[in-house]
Design a protein around this motif. Structure first.
Motif, PDB file in Angstrom:
ATOM      1  N   ILE A  66       0.812  -1.232   0.000  1.00 28.43           N
ATOM      2  CA  ILE A  66       0.000   0.000   0.000  1.00 28.43           C
ATOM      3  C   ILE A  66       0.839   1.274   0.000  1.00 28.43           C
ATOM      4  CG2 ILE A  66      -2.104  -1.004   0.992  1.00 28.43           C
ATOM      5  CD1 ILE A  66      -1.177   0.355   3.683  1.00 28.43           C
ATOM      6  N   THR A  67       2.173   1.132   0.135  1.00 34.56           N
ATOM      7  CA  THR A  67       3.010   2.344   0.032  1.00 34.56           C
ATOM      8  C   THR A  67       3.258   2.702  -1.431  1.00 34.56           C
ATOM      9  OG1 THR A  67       5.114   1.134   0.085  1.00 34.56           O
ATOM     10  CG2 THR A  67       4.193   1.814   2.208  1.00 34.56           C
ATOM     11  N   ALA A 118       0.265   6.032   2.910  1.00 37.25           N
ATOM     12  CA  ALA A 118      -0.462   4.899   2.319  1.00 37.25           C
ATOM     13  C   ALA A 118      -1.964   4.965   2.624  1.00 37.25           C
ATOM     14  CB  ALA A 118       0.129   3.585   2.831  1.00 37.25           C
TER      15      ALA A 118
END
Ligand code: NAD
Length: 265
Positions: A66-67, A118
Protein backbone atom coordinates in the motif's frame (compact mmCIF):
# COMPACT_ATOMS: atom_id res chain seq x y z
CA UNK A 1 -23.11 -2.86 -10.39
CA UNK A 2 -23.54 -5.34 -7.53
CA UNK A 3 -25.30 -4.20 -4.36
CA UNK A 4 -23.06 -6.25 -2.12
CA UNK A 5 -21.72 -4.47 0.97
CA UNK A 6 -17.95 -4.47 0.63
CA UNK A 7 -15.24 -3.71 3.20
CA UNK A 8 -11.50 -3.37 2.63
CA UNK A 9 -9.08 -4.02 5.50
CA UNK A 10 -5.43 -3.14 4.85
CA UNK A 11 -2.90 -5.15 6.82
CA UNK A 12 -5.80 -7.59 7.01
CA UNK A 13 -3.55 -10.64 7.36
CA UNK A 14 -2.05 -9.25 10.60
CA UNK A 15 -3.39 -9.97 14.07
CA UNK A 16 -5.58 -6.88 14.51
CA UNK A 17 -6.52 -6.94 10.80
CA UNK A 18 -7.85 -10.51 11.01
CA UNK A 19 -9.94 -9.63 14.06
CA UNK A 20 -11.36 -6.59 12.24
CA UNK A 21 -12.14 -8.64 9.11
CA UNK A 22 -13.92 -11.21 11.24
CA UNK A 23 -16.00 -8.57 13.08
CA UNK A 24 -16.99 -6.81 9.83
CA UNK A 25 -18.22 -10.10 8.39
CA UNK A 26 -21.31 -9.65 10.61
CA UNK A 27 -22.46 -6.65 8.57
CA UNK A 28 -20.71 -6.91 5.18
CA UNK A 29 -21.12 -9.32 2.27
CA UNK A 30 -17.47 -9.35 1.18
CA UNK A 31 -14.33 -8.46 3.13
CA UNK A 32 -11.19 -7.77 1.10
CA UNK A 33 -8.13 -8.65 3.12
CA UNK A 34 -5.27 -6.57 1.67
CA UNK A 35 -1.69 -7.30 2.71
CA UNK A 36 1.93 -7.37 1.56
CA UNK A 37 2.63 -10.76 3.16
CA UNK A 38 1.67 -13.44 0.62
CA UNK A 39 2.07 -16.43 2.93
CA UNK A 40 -0.11 -14.89 5.67
CA UNK A 41 -2.67 -13.86 3.02
CA UNK A 42 -2.99 -17.47 1.85
CA UNK A 43 -3.88 -18.69 5.34
CA UNK A 44 -6.07 -15.77 6.44
CA UNK A 45 -9.55 -16.65 5.05
CA UNK A 46 -9.31 -20.19 6.49
CA UNK A 47 -8.09 -18.94 9.87
CA UNK A 48 -10.80 -16.28 10.20
CA UNK A 49 -13.63 -18.56 9.16
CA UNK A 50 -12.41 -21.38 11.43
CA UNK A 51 -12.58 -19.08 14.47
CA UNK A 52 -15.79 -17.29 13.54
CA UNK A 53 -19.20 -18.19 12.20
CA UNK A 54 -18.65 -17.06 8.60
CA UNK A 55 -17.78 -19.15 5.55
CA UNK A 56 -14.40 -18.86 3.90
CA UNK A 57 -16.04 -17.40 0.75
CA UNK A 58 -16.85 -14.17 2.53
CA UNK A 59 -13.16 -13.24 2.64
CA UNK A 60 -11.20 -12.35 -0.48
CA UNK A 61 -7.49 -11.63 -0.45
CA UNK A 62 -5.47 -9.11 -2.39
CA UNK A 63 -1.69 -8.79 -2.43
CA UNK A 64 -0.70 -5.11 -2.35
CA UNK A 65 2.12 -2.94 -1.08
CA UNK A 66 0.00 0.00 0.00
CA UNK A 67 3.01 2.34 0.03
CA UNK A 68 3.08 2.07 -3.77
CA UNK A 69 0.48 4.19 -5.56
CA UNK A 70 0.42 1.89 -8.57
CA UNK A 71 -0.18 -1.21 -6.42
CA UNK A 72 -3.00 0.62 -4.63
CA UNK A 73 -4.61 1.65 -7.94
CA UNK A 74 -4.45 -1.98 -9.18
CA UNK A 75 -5.85 -3.28 -5.89
CA UNK A 76 -8.71 -0.77 -6.05
CA UNK A 77 -9.48 -1.82 -9.64
CA UNK A 78 -9.64 -5.48 -8.70
CA UNK A 79 -11.79 -4.79 -5.59
CA UNK A 80 -14.12 -2.46 -7.51
CA UNK A 81 -14.88 -5.17 -10.09
CA UNK A 82 -16.94 -6.79 -7.28
CA UNK A 83 -18.89 -3.62 -6.44
CA UNK A 84 -18.56 -0.37 -4.53
CA UNK A 85 -16.60 -0.20 -1.29
CA UNK A 86 -18.69 0.94 1.68
CA UNK A 87 -16.09 0.53 4.41
CA UNK A 88 -12.37 1.23 4.34
CA UNK A 89 -10.19 0.27 7.30
CA UNK A 90 -6.66 1.66 7.05
CA UNK A 91 -5.05 -0.79 9.46
CA UNK A 92 -1.65 -1.71 7.98
CA UNK A 93 1.15 -0.19 10.00
CA UNK A 94 4.52 -0.90 11.54
CA UNK A 95 7.50 0.78 13.15
CA UNK A 96 11.19 0.15 13.48
CA UNK A 97 13.26 2.88 15.08
CA UNK A 98 12.69 3.68 18.77
CA UNK A 99 14.23 7.16 19.21
CA UNK A 100 15.27 10.29 17.33
CA UNK A 101 18.92 9.61 18.23
CA UNK A 102 18.84 6.36 16.24
CA UNK A 103 16.67 7.73 13.42
CA UNK A 104 17.91 7.99 9.82
CA UNK A 105 16.23 9.94 7.02
CA UNK A 106 15.44 6.62 5.27
CA UNK A 107 13.82 5.13 8.38
CA UNK A 108 11.84 8.34 8.97
CA UNK A 109 10.52 8.34 5.40
CA UNK A 110 9.66 4.63 5.63
CA UNK A 111 7.48 5.09 8.73
CA UNK A 112 5.71 8.16 7.31
CA UNK A 113 5.18 6.35 4.02
CA UNK A 114 3.48 3.29 5.54
CA UNK A 115 1.70 4.82 8.52
CA UNK A 116 0.41 8.02 6.90
CA UNK A 117 0.87 8.38 3.13
CA UNK A 118 -0.46 4.90 2.32
CA UNK A 119 -3.74 5.61 4.13
CA UNK A 120 -4.26 8.63 1.91
CA UNK A 121 -3.50 6.52 -1.20
CA UNK A 122 -6.17 3.99 -0.16
CA UNK A 123 -8.72 6.68 0.68
CA UNK A 124 -8.02 8.40 -2.65
CA UNK A 125 -8.47 5.11 -4.52
CA UNK A 126 -11.91 4.43 -2.94
CA UNK A 127 -13.12 8.01 -2.55
CA UNK A 128 -15.81 7.79 -5.26
CA UNK A 129 -17.11 4.45 -3.94
CA UNK A 130 -17.28 5.85 -0.42
CA UNK A 131 -19.25 8.87 -1.65
CA UNK A 132 -21.67 6.71 -3.64
CA UNK A 133 -22.31 4.37 -0.70
CA UNK A 134 -22.27 7.12 1.99
CA UNK A 135 -19.59 4.92 3.46
CA UNK A 136 -17.23 4.97 6.39
CA UNK A 137 -13.48 5.07 6.98
CA UNK A 138 -11.71 3.94 10.13
CA UNK A 139 -8.02 4.68 10.44
CA UNK A 140 -6.10 2.63 12.98
CA UNK A 141 -3.92 5.18 14.76
CA UNK A 142 -2.17 4.51 18.08
CA UNK A 143 -1.72 5.91 21.57
CA UNK A 144 1.62 6.97 20.06
CA UNK A 145 -0.29 9.55 18.01
CA UNK A 146 -1.62 11.13 21.23
CA UNK A 147 1.42 11.19 23.51
CA UNK A 148 5.14 10.35 23.46
CA UNK A 149 5.82 6.63 23.99
CA UNK A 150 8.90 6.18 21.76
CA UNK A 151 9.15 5.47 18.01
CA UNK A 152 9.00 9.13 16.91
CA UNK A 153 8.54 8.76 13.13
CA UNK A 154 5.74 6.23 13.59
CA UNK A 155 4.17 8.49 16.23
CA UNK A 156 4.35 11.58 14.00
CA UNK A 157 2.69 9.56 11.23
CA UNK A 158 -0.08 8.35 13.58
CA UNK A 159 -0.66 11.94 14.80
CA UNK A 160 -0.88 12.94 11.13
CA UNK A 161 -3.32 10.10 10.52
CA UNK A 162 -5.60 11.47 13.26
CA UNK A 163 -5.58 14.88 11.59
CA UNK A 164 -6.12 13.33 8.14
CA UNK A 165 -9.18 11.58 9.59
CA UNK A 166 -10.62 14.92 10.71
CA UNK A 167 -9.96 16.35 7.25
CA UNK A 168 -12.01 13.56 5.64
CA UNK A 169 -14.80 14.04 8.19
CA UNK A 170 -15.05 17.77 7.56
CA UNK A 171 -14.72 17.74 3.76
CA UNK A 172 -16.75 14.60 2.98
CA UNK A 173 -19.47 14.90 5.60
CA UNK A 174 -21.71 16.52 2.98
CA UNK A 175 -21.59 13.23 1.05
CA UNK A 176 -22.57 11.26 4.13
CA UNK A 177 -19.06 9.84 4.46
CA UNK A 178 -17.91 9.37 8.06
CA UNK A 179 -14.28 9.02 9.14
CA UNK A 180 -12.97 8.09 12.58
CA UNK A 181 -9.82 6.78 14.23
CA UNK A 182 -9.26 4.03 16.73
CA UNK A 183 -6.11 4.47 18.81
CA UNK A 184 -5.02 1.17 20.36
CA UNK A 185 -2.79 0.85 23.41
CA UNK A 186 -0.53 -2.20 23.71
CA UNK A 187 -1.94 -5.19 21.84
CA UNK A 188 0.12 -8.39 21.98
CA UNK A 189 0.51 -9.08 18.24
CA UNK A 190 3.18 -10.13 15.75
CA UNK A 191 4.27 -6.49 15.66
CA UNK A 192 5.84 -7.01 19.11
CA UNK A 193 7.88 -10.08 18.15
CA UNK A 194 11.30 -8.37 18.13
CA UNK A 195 10.69 -6.27 21.24
CA UNK A 196 9.41 -9.32 23.15
CA UNK A 197 12.46 -11.33 22.01
CA UNK A 198 14.80 -8.56 23.24
CA UNK A 199 12.88 -8.19 26.54
CA UNK A 200 10.44 -11.00 27.41
CA UNK A 201 9.18 -8.83 30.32
CA UNK A 202 8.09 -5.96 28.04
CA UNK A 203 4.34 -6.61 28.44
CA UNK A 204 4.44 -7.10 32.22
CA UNK A 205 6.51 -3.92 32.58
CA UNK A 206 4.05 -1.97 30.44
CA UNK A 207 0.96 -3.15 32.36
CA UNK A 208 1.79 -1.15 35.50
CA UNK A 209 1.09 2.04 33.53
CA UNK A 210 -2.40 0.93 32.48
CA UNK A 211 -5.34 1.90 34.74
CA UNK A 212 -7.14 -1.36 33.85
CA UNK A 213 -3.89 -3.31 34.46
CA UNK A 214 -4.30 -5.44 31.36
CA UNK A 215 -3.29 -5.43 27.73
CA UNK A 216 -5.67 -4.90 24.84
CA UNK A 217 -6.85 -7.83 22.70
CA UNK A 218 -7.27 -7.66 18.90
CA UNK A 219 -11.01 -8.26 19.43
CA UNK A 220 -11.21 -5.10 21.61
CA UNK A 221 -10.01 -3.10 18.60
CA UNK A 222 -12.25 -4.99 16.18
CA UNK A 223 -15.39 -4.31 18.27
CA UNK A 224 -14.62 -0.58 18.36
CA UNK A 225 -14.16 -0.57 14.58
CA UNK A 226 -17.41 -2.50 14.04
CA UNK A 227 -19.22 0.05 16.22
CA UNK A 228 -17.79 3.06 14.39
CA UNK A 229 -18.67 1.79 10.89
CA UNK A 230 -22.23 0.89 11.92
CA UNK A 231 -24.56 3.72 10.85
CA UNK A 232 -27.31 2.62 13.22
CA UNK A 233 -25.01 2.78 16.24
CA UNK A 234 -22.55 5.51 15.28
CA UNK A 235 -24.27 7.44 12.48
CA UNK A 236 -23.71 10.78 14.25
CA UNK A 237 -20.05 10.13 15.06
CA UNK A 238 -17.39 11.47 12.72
CA UNK A 239 -13.94 13.01 13.07
CA UNK A 240 -13.16 11.44 16.44
CA UNK A 241 -10.21 9.46 17.71
CA UNK A 242 -11.38 6.70 20.06
CA UNK A 243 -8.62 5.39 22.32
CA UNK A 244 -9.03 1.66 22.98
CA UNK A 245 -6.23 1.60 25.48
CA UNK A 246 -7.38 0.38 28.91
CA UNK A 247 -7.14 3.98 30.12
CA UNK A 248 -3.48 4.72 29.23
CA UNK A 249 -4.11 8.13 27.68
CA UNK A 250 -6.42 9.14 30.56
CA UNK A 251 -3.50 8.92 32.99
CA UNK A 252 -1.08 6.66 34.81
CA UNK A 253 -1.85 5.46 38.36
CA UNK A 254 1.85 5.54 39.38
CA UNK A 255 2.14 9.26 38.57
CA UNK A 256 -1.23 10.05 40.16
CA UNK A 257 0.03 8.30 43.33
CA UNK A 258 3.17 10.49 43.35
CA UNK A 259 1.38 13.78 42.71
CA UNK A 260 -1.77 12.99 44.69
CA UNK A 261 0.35 11.67 47.60
CA UNK A 262 -2.28 9.03 48.10
CA UNK A 263 -2.16 5.23 48.11
CA UNK A 264 -5.69 5.23 46.71
CA UNK A 265 -4.21 5.16 43.20
N1 NAD B 1 -0.01 -4.09 18.38
C1 NAD B 1 -0.05 -2.95 19.05
O1 NAD B 1 0.33 -2.87 20.24
C2 NAD B 1 -0.56 -1.71 18.37
C3 NAD B 1 -0.71 -0.56 19.16
C4 NAD B 1 -1.17 0.61 18.54
C5 NAD B 1 -1.48 0.62 17.19
N2 NAD B 1 -1.33 -0.53 16.47
C6 NAD B 1 -1.64 -0.45 15.04
O2 NAD B 1 -2.52 -1.49 14.68
C7 NAD B 1 -2.33 -1.81 13.30
C8 NAD B 1 -2.19 -3.31 13.13
O3 NAD B 1 -1.02 -3.75 13.82
P1 NAD B 1 -0.78 -5.24 14.37
O4 NAD B 1 -0.34 -5.10 15.77
O5 NAD B 1 -1.95 -6.13 14.03
O6 NAD B 1 0.49 -5.64 13.52
P2 NAD B 1 0.76 -6.89 12.55
O7 NAD B 1 2.21 -6.81 12.23
O8 NAD B 1 0.22 -8.15 13.15
O9 NAD B 1 -0.12 -6.51 11.29
C9 NAD B 1 0.25 -5.50 10.37
C10 NAD B 1 -0.04 -6.04 8.96
O10 NAD B 1 0.27 -4.99 8.02
C11 NAD B 1 0.88 -5.61 6.88
N3 NAD B 1 1.69 -4.63 6.15
C12 NAD B 1 2.85 -4.06 6.52
N4 NAD B 1 3.32 -3.26 5.56
C13 NAD B 1 2.41 -3.31 4.54
C14 NAD B 1 2.34 -2.72 3.26
N5 NAD B 1 3.32 -1.91 2.82
N6 NAD B 1 1.28 -2.99 2.47
C15 NAD B 1 0.29 -3.83 2.89
N7 NAD B 1 0.31 -4.44 4.11
C16 NAD B 1 1.36 -4.18 4.91
C17 NAD B 1 1.77 -6.70 7.50
O11 NAD B 1 2.15 -7.69 6.56
C18 NAD B 1 0.87 -7.23 8.61
O12 NAD B 1 0.09 -8.33 8.16
C19 NAD B 1 -1.10 -1.01 12.86
O13 NAD B 1 -1.49 0.16 12.19
C20 NAD B 1 -0.43 -0.65 14.15
O14 NAD B 1 0.34 0.53 14.05
C21 NAD B 1 -0.88 -1.68 17.02
Amino acid sequence: MSNKTIAVVTGGAGDIGRAIASALAETHDIIFVVDIDRSKLLKTPGEISERGSHGVNKFMTCYCDITKEEDVANMAKSVSSHGRVRTLINNAGATNVGSLGEMTPTAWKGDISLNLNASFFCFHAFEESLKETRGSVVNIASGNGLGVFGNPAYSAAKAGLIHFTRSIAVEYGKFGVRANCVAPGTVRTGAWKEKAAANPGVFDEAMKWYPLQRGIEPRDIARAVAFLVNDELAGAITGICLPVDCGLIAGQPALARTFGQSDNY
